[in-house]
Design a protein around this motif. Structure first.
Motif, PDB file in Angstrom:
ATOM      1  N   LEU A 183      -2.029 -10.506  -8.738  1.00  0.00           N
ATOM      2  CA  LEU A 183      -3.482 -10.620  -8.655  1.00  0.00           C
ATOM      3  C   LEU A 183      -4.208  -9.346  -9.067  1.00  0.00           C
ATOM      4  O   LEU A 183      -5.378  -9.407  -9.455  1.00  0.00           O
ATOM      5  CB  LEU A 183      -3.896 -10.990  -7.218  1.00  0.00           C
ATOM      6  CG  LEU A 183      -3.358 -12.315  -6.678  1.00  0.00           C
ATOM      7  CD1 LEU A 183      -3.896 -12.556  -5.271  1.00  0.00           C
ATOM      8  CD2 LEU A 183      -3.694 -13.472  -7.607  1.00  0.00           C
ATOM      9  N   GLY A 184      -3.542  -8.208  -8.975  1.00  0.00           N
ATOM     10  CA  GLY A 184      -4.199  -6.975  -9.378  1.00  0.00           C
ATOM     11  C   GLY A 184      -3.675  -5.782  -8.613  1.00  0.00           C
ATOM     12  O   GLY A 184      -2.860  -5.909  -7.686  1.00  0.00           O
ATOM     13  N   SER A 185      -4.131  -4.592  -8.991  1.00  0.00           N
ATOM     14  CA  SER A 185      -3.709  -3.362  -8.333  1.00  0.00           C
ATOM     15  C   SER A 185      -4.784  -2.305  -8.527  1.00  0.00           C
ATOM     16  O   SER A 185      -5.677  -2.443  -9.377  1.00  0.00           O
ATOM     17  CB  SER A 185      -2.375  -2.866  -8.910  1.00  0.00           C
ATOM     18  OG  SER A 185      -2.515  -2.561 -10.293  1.00  0.00           O
ATOM     19  N   GLU A 186      -4.662  -1.248  -7.747  1.00  0.00           N
ATOM     20  CA  GLU A 186      -5.514  -0.072  -7.894  1.00  0.00           C
ATOM     21  C   GLU A 186      -4.634   1.169  -7.836  1.00  0.00           C
ATOM     22  O   GLU A 186      -3.769   1.284  -6.958  1.00  0.00           O
ATOM     23  CB  GLU A 186      -6.576  -0.015  -6.789  1.00  0.00           C
ATOM     24  CG  GLU A 186      -7.637  -1.097  -6.887  1.00  0.00           C
ATOM     25  CD  GLU A 186      -8.742  -0.923  -5.856  1.00  0.00           C
ATOM     26  OE1 GLU A 186      -8.688   0.098  -5.115  1.00  0.00           O
ATOM     27  OE2 GLU A 186      -9.622  -1.785  -5.772  1.00  0.00           O
ATOM     28  N   ASN A 187      -4.822   2.057  -8.790  1.00  0.00           N
ATOM     29  CA  ASN A 187      -4.151   3.357  -8.781  1.00  0.00           C
ATOM     30  C   ASN A 187      -2.628   3.218  -8.809  1.00  0.00           C
ATOM     31  O   ASN A 187      -1.912   4.059  -8.281  1.00  0.00           O
ATOM     32  CB  ASN A 187      -4.607   4.173  -7.551  1.00  0.00           C
ATOM     33  CG  ASN A 187      -4.201   5.641  -7.638  1.00  0.00           C
ATOM     34  OD1 ASN A 187      -4.183   6.228  -8.722  1.00  0.00           O
ATOM     35  ND2 ASN A 187      -3.865   6.221  -6.502  1.00  0.00           N
ATOM     36  N   MET A 188      -2.112   2.173  -9.441  1.00  0.00           N
ATOM     37  CA  MET A 188      -0.666   1.950  -9.509  1.00  0.00           C
ATOM     38  C   MET A 188      -0.083   2.637 -10.743  1.00  0.00           C
ATOM     39  O   MET A 188      -0.568   2.428 -11.852  1.00  0.00           O
ATOM     40  CB  MET A 188      -0.355   0.452  -9.552  1.00  0.00           C
ATOM     41  CG  MET A 188       1.132   0.140  -9.542  1.00  0.00           C
ATOM     42  SD  MET A 188       1.506  -1.627  -9.377  1.00  0.00           S
ATOM     43  CE  MET A 188       1.137  -2.204 -11.056  1.00  0.00           C
ATOM     44  N   ALA A 195      -0.678   6.546  -9.019  1.00  0.00           N
ATOM     45  CA  ALA A 195      -0.946   7.334 -10.228  1.00  0.00           C
ATOM     46  C   ALA A 195      -1.614   8.655  -9.862  1.00  0.00           C
ATOM     47  O   ALA A 195      -1.244   9.720 -10.367  1.00  0.00           O
ATOM     48  CB  ALA A 195      -1.810   6.529 -11.189  1.00  0.00           C
ATOM     49  N   ASP A 196      -2.614   8.595  -8.990  1.00  0.00           N
ATOM     50  CA  ASP A 196      -3.267   9.775  -8.436  1.00  0.00           C
ATOM     51  C   ASP A 196      -2.794   9.891  -6.987  1.00  0.00           C
ATOM     52  O   ASP A 196      -3.196   9.093  -6.134  1.00  0.00           O
ATOM     53  CB  ASP A 196      -4.787   9.624  -8.499  1.00  0.00           C
ATOM     54  CG  ASP A 196      -5.530  10.834  -7.956  1.00  0.00           C
ATOM     55  OD1 ASP A 196      -4.905  11.661  -7.257  1.00  0.00           O
ATOM     56  OD2 ASP A 196      -6.754  10.938  -8.198  1.00  0.00           O
ATOM     57  N   THR A 197      -1.923  10.836  -6.714  1.00  0.00           N
ATOM     58  CA  THR A 197      -1.296  10.909  -5.396  1.00  0.00           C
ATOM     59  C   THR A 197      -2.269  11.296  -4.280  1.00  0.00           C
ATOM     60  O   THR A 197      -1.916  11.220  -3.111  1.00  0.00           O
ATOM     61  CB  THR A 197      -0.133  11.903  -5.416  1.00  0.00           C
ATOM     62  OG1 THR A 197      -0.605  13.184  -5.859  1.00  0.00           O
ATOM     63  CG2 THR A 197       0.979  11.419  -6.346  1.00  0.00           C
ATOM     64  N   SER A 198      -3.476  11.684  -4.636  1.00  0.00           N
ATOM     65  CA  SER A 198      -4.476  12.003  -3.608  1.00  0.00           C
ATOM     66  C   SER A 198      -5.235  10.753  -3.152  1.00  0.00           C
ATOM     67  O   SER A 198      -6.043  10.830  -2.225  1.00  0.00           O
ATOM     68  CB  SER A 198      -5.472  13.037  -4.138  1.00  0.00           C
ATOM     69  OG  SER A 198      -6.286  12.479  -5.169  1.00  0.00           O
ATOM     70  N   ILE A 222       0.841  -1.204   0.000  1.00  0.00           N
ATOM     71  CA  ILE A 222       0.000   0.000   0.000  1.00  0.00           C
ATOM     72  C   ILE A 222       0.874   1.251   0.000  1.00  0.00           C
ATOM     73  O   ILE A 222       1.833   1.356   0.773  1.00  0.00           O
ATOM     74  CB  ILE A 222      -0.909   0.023   1.248  1.00  0.00           C
ATOM     75  CG1 ILE A 222      -1.822  -1.215   1.275  1.00  0.00           C
ATOM     76  CG2 ILE A 222      -1.741   1.307   1.294  1.00  0.00           C
ATOM     77  CD1 ILE A 222      -2.509  -1.438   2.601  1.00  0.00           C
ATOM     78  N   THR A 223       0.540   2.175  -0.879  1.00  0.00           N
ATOM     79  CA  THR A 223       1.098   3.522  -0.836  1.00  0.00           C
ATOM     80  C   THR A 223      -0.059   4.499  -0.647  1.00  0.00           C
ATOM     81  O   THR A 223      -1.053   4.444  -1.382  1.00  0.00           O
ATOM     82  CB  THR A 223       1.856   3.861  -2.128  1.00  0.00           C
ATOM     83  OG1 THR A 223       3.071   3.106  -2.175  1.00  0.00           O
ATOM     84  CG2 THR A 223       2.209   5.345  -2.203  1.00  0.00           C
ATOM     85  N   ASP A 224       0.065   5.366   0.368  1.00  0.00           N
ATOM     86  CA  ASP A 224      -0.962   6.406   0.556  1.00  0.00           C
ATOM     87  C   ASP A 224      -0.266   7.674   1.040  1.00  0.00           C
ATOM     88  O   ASP A 224       0.949   7.807   0.928  1.00  0.00           O
ATOM     89  CB  ASP A 224      -2.075   5.942   1.515  1.00  0.00           C
ATOM     90  CG  ASP A 224      -1.571   5.608   2.912  1.00  0.00           C
ATOM     91  OD1 ASP A 224      -0.469   6.096   3.293  1.00  0.00           O
ATOM     92  OD2 ASP A 224      -2.262   4.873   3.629  1.00  0.00           O
ATOM     93  N   GLY A 225      -1.020   8.611   1.582  1.00  0.00           N
ATOM     94  CA  GLY A 225      -0.429   9.885   1.985  1.00  0.00           C
ATOM     95  C   GLY A 225       0.618   9.764   3.070  1.00  0.00           C
ATOM     96  O   GLY A 225       1.501  10.626   3.197  1.00  0.00           O
ATOM     97  N   ASP A 226       0.551   8.691   3.867  1.00  0.00           N
ATOM     98  CA  ASP A 226       1.464   8.529   4.994  1.00  0.00           C
ATOM     99  C   ASP A 226       2.518   7.457   4.771  1.00  0.00           C
ATOM    100  O   ASP A 226       3.546   7.450   5.456  1.00  0.00           O
ATOM    101  CB  ASP A 226       0.666   8.167   6.265  1.00  0.00           C
ATOM    102  CG  ASP A 226      -0.342   9.234   6.634  1.00  0.00           C
ATOM    103  OD1 ASP A 226       0.027  10.427   6.584  1.00  0.00           O
ATOM    104  OD2 ASP A 226      -1.488   8.882   6.958  1.00  0.00           O
TER     105      ASP A 226
END
Length: 301
Positions: A186-191, A249-252, A159-163
């Motif tokens: 298996l898959g990803s989101e927003n990578m 991809a979308d840093t927000s 996981i990558t997020d704001g923190d």
């Protein structure tokens, strides 16, 4: 019969490439076709894309969610079966340099939603068909007189997020302490498109080196898991590997990447750091057994 023969021929070609190159990348579209011939249903293939939603926290890495399970490949019964829970340990002796090297880790266990999935079971069969009988550079303190194999399966979400910045391999250049490593996407989101590239390194590369600091002359191959079931196999004690950072991809928004890692080795011998927790006993509460197959002539290759 024609489809079956064609798939057996495909697996044979993959095995030949693995024998020759000690590394092979199998595109997900090809592997999907293969595992369906090995018993995977369309419904279970679809379920694999969301099984990582049930993952729990990792014992040492805040940007990761993980479950693990131990499975045994038994050539005598020609079955892969679930083995009882044991702690997990990788050390510097395994070419694994990280802040938790040598630390006994206790992961939550893989449940029936994954181990009873026919697509997962077919992936076990596929791996066995490729690696059984493949000669490898032997690791110290493994029992190569045994015909048994132990496969630790890790289901991991990075996981990558704001923190948090997600590192699929925070340890940098490493090996997994096993004989055969297989990783299946298996898959990803927003990578972001340049995320999570796998690099294969010559054994001379220094353990713990970050992926972007490695010697380009020692990079043997590179691959990127981008499509469902994209899979890498490598002989773990003949090269090292690293994986680049997971970028959003979308840093927000949060980015995630889901993977299965099949770490397969011989049972440990006397003096190995995991000697006290390397049981071959079946799991008392989560039983599972599935028949294996072997390619003609594979065991004597």
């Amino acid at each position: 019969m024609q489809n079956h023969d064609a798939v057996v021929s495909e697996i044979s070609d993959i095995r030949s490439a693995y024998l020759r190159d000690r590394f092979v990348f199998v595109p997900g579209t090809q592997l999907t076709r293969i595992v369906k011939q090995l018993g995977a249903t369309d419904d279970d293939l679809e379920k694999l894309t969301t099984v990582s939603d049930a993952l729990t926290s990792d014992p040492t890495l805040p940007f990761r969610k993980t479950r693990t399970g131990r499975f045994g490949f038994d050539p005598r019964s020609m079955q892969v079966r679930r083995l009882e829970f044991q702690p997990f340990l990788l050390s510097t002796e395994d070419d694994f340099v990280r802040h938790d090297s040598g630390r006994v880790r206790m992961f939550d266990e893989i449940q029936d939603d994954l181990q009873r999935n026919t697509a997962l079971q077919a992936l076990f069969v596929f791996k066995y068909m490729v690696v059984e009988g493949v000669p490898v550079t032997r690791r110290p303190k493994l029992d190569y007189d045994s015909d048994q194999w132990i496969c630790t399966l890790l289901n991991v979400r990075t996981i990558t997020d704001g923190d948090l910045i997600g590192e699929p391999a925070l340890e940098g250049v490493h090996s997994d302490g096993v004989d055969h490593t297989m990783t299946t996407y298996l898959g990803s989101e927003n990578m972001r498109d340049d995320s999570a590239v796998t690099f294969l390194h010559d054994m001379r590369e220094a353990n713990g080196t970050r992926w972007h600091d490695t010697d380009a002359d020692l990079v043997r191959a590179r691959a990127q898991h981008r499509d469902f079931l994209d899979t890498c196999l490598l002989v773990d004690h003949e090269s090292k590997h690293s994986v680049s950072t997971l970028y959003a991809a979308d840093t927000s928004k949060r980015a995630t990447r889901d993977l299965l890692a099949f770490l397969t080795r011989k049972p440990v011998a006397e003096g190995h750091h995991s000697r006290s927790f390397d049981s071959l006993r079946p799991h008392p509460d989560l039983p599972m057994a599935v028949g294996l197959r072997v390619l003609d002539g594979a065991q004597s290759a």
